[in-house]
Design a protein around this motif. Sequence first.
Motif, PDB file in Angstrom:
ATOM      1  N   ALA A  73      -3.145 -12.153  -6.620  1.00 41.92           N
ATOM      2  CA  ALA A  73      -3.182 -11.794  -5.195  1.00 41.92           C
ATOM      3  C   ALA A  73      -2.960 -10.294  -5.059  1.00 41.92           C
ATOM      4  O   ALA A  73      -2.356  -9.662  -5.929  1.00 41.92           O
ATOM      5  N   GLN A  74      -3.457  -9.764  -3.955  1.00 42.57           N
ATOM      6  CA  GLN A  74      -3.267  -8.342  -3.674  1.00 42.57           C
ATOM      7  C   GLN A  74      -2.576  -8.153  -2.330  1.00 42.57           C
ATOM      8  O   GLN A  74      -2.782  -8.941  -1.404  1.00 42.57           O
ATOM      9  N   LEU A  75      -1.780  -7.115  -2.249  1.00 47.15           N
ATOM     10  CA  LEU A  75      -1.135  -6.743  -1.002  1.00 47.15           C
ATOM     11  C   LEU A  75      -1.051  -5.227  -0.960  1.00 47.15           C
ATOM     12  O   LEU A  75      -1.395  -4.538  -1.934  1.00 47.15           O
ATOM     13  N   SER A  76      -0.622  -4.698   0.168  1.00 51.44           N
ATOM     14  CA  SER A  76      -0.471  -3.252   0.332  1.00 51.44           C
ATOM     15  C   SER A  76       0.998  -2.930   0.550  1.00 51.44           C
ATOM     16  O   SER A  76       1.770  -3.774   1.032  1.00 51.44           O
ATOM     17  N   THR A  77       1.369  -1.729   0.188  1.00 52.14           N
ATOM     18  CA  THR A  77       2.762  -1.320   0.404  1.00 52.14           C
ATOM     19  C   THR A  77       3.142  -1.408   1.873  1.00 52.14           C
ATOM     20  O   THR A  77       4.315  -1.602   2.200  1.00 52.14           O
ATOM     21  N   GLU A  78       2.157  -1.309   2.778  1.00 46.80           N
ATOM     22  CA  GLU A  78       2.440  -1.383   4.215  1.00 46.80           C
ATOM     23  C   GLU A  78       2.923  -2.767   4.641  1.00 46.80           C
ATOM     24  O   GLU A  78       3.540  -2.923   5.697  1.00 46.80           O
ATOM     25  N   GLU A  79       2.603  -3.811   3.847  1.00 41.69           N
ATOM     26  CA  GLU A  79       2.992  -5.178   4.186  1.00 41.69           C
ATOM     27  C   GLU A  79       4.431  -5.494   3.793  1.00 41.69           C
ATOM     28  O   GLU A  79       4.978  -6.522   4.199  1.00 41.69           O
ATOM     29  N   VAL A  80       5.033  -4.651   3.003  1.00 43.12           N
ATOM     30  CA  VAL A  80       6.374  -4.917   2.480  1.00 43.12           C
ATOM     31  C   VAL A  80       7.430  -4.483   3.496  1.00 43.12           C
ATOM     32  O   VAL A  80       7.357  -3.384   4.060  1.00 43.12           O
ATOM     33  N   GLN A  81       8.406  -5.356   3.724  1.00 41.52           N
ATOM     34  CA  GLN A  81       9.524  -5.053   4.617  1.00 41.52           C
ATOM     35  C   GLN A  81      10.820  -5.103   3.820  1.00 41.52           C
ATOM     36  O   GLN A  81      11.056  -6.036   3.049  1.00 41.52           O
TER      37      GLN A  81
END
Length: 237
Positions: free
Chosen positions: A110-118
């Motif tokens: 899976a891929q995510l972006s640093t912007e999605e991390v809280q």
Amino acid sequence: MADPLSPSDKPVTRRCLVVAVLLAVWLAAMAVVVKTSLDRLTVPPWGNPVGEGLSAEVAGDTQVGQQFTAPLPGLYRIEVMLDRATARSPHPITFHLKTDPAAADDLWTAQLSTEEVQNGVPYRFEFPPLRDSKGQTFYFYLESADSAPGDAIAVRYSPGATLEGASACLNGEAVAGDLQFHSFYTLRTRDKADLLLTRLAEGRPYLLGVKGFYVGLALIYALVLTLFLLQTARAIR
């Protein structure tokens, strides 16, 4: 044409049908009760609880991961505690799930972006259930080739944690401690039945500590019930 059933036989036949229907309803109700009880059986997540620890940056060629042995079947979700305090620019992050660090292929990616991390909120990676996961070894890791040190997300890490059959990994090599993560499991009815038997037998002495003992009790109960039904049918006839 003569009635195949004499008047004295008709009440008996009617009683047989009534008893048969009542028994069928009773057995169905028992099955529903058992199924409902098993459906209510839940399992807590397994892993290294969130707490005080360090942060391991996922930047450049650095891969931060965790190897563990699944305690239950039906592994379907992994939550990892991430920290974006040092990440200023948006960068793609890739999550890999494999059987072990040396495995050539991923089980799931899976891929995510640093912007999605809280900060302070575990990031959830959910995938199709792995039904045969119990007792199997798994390895997950995160990488972000576009991120640079000081501008990357980090994985929370507890160097003093000691999970049985588990270890944090840096670039595929085991290191002391564990990442802060939780693994989640979804069980089928037969898995829940096996778990219930395990819990019944756990910590009990002698035969009471053997799952087969409780299976034997259930079979004896079924046999006694069958004999009772046969005797009831004979009495009615």
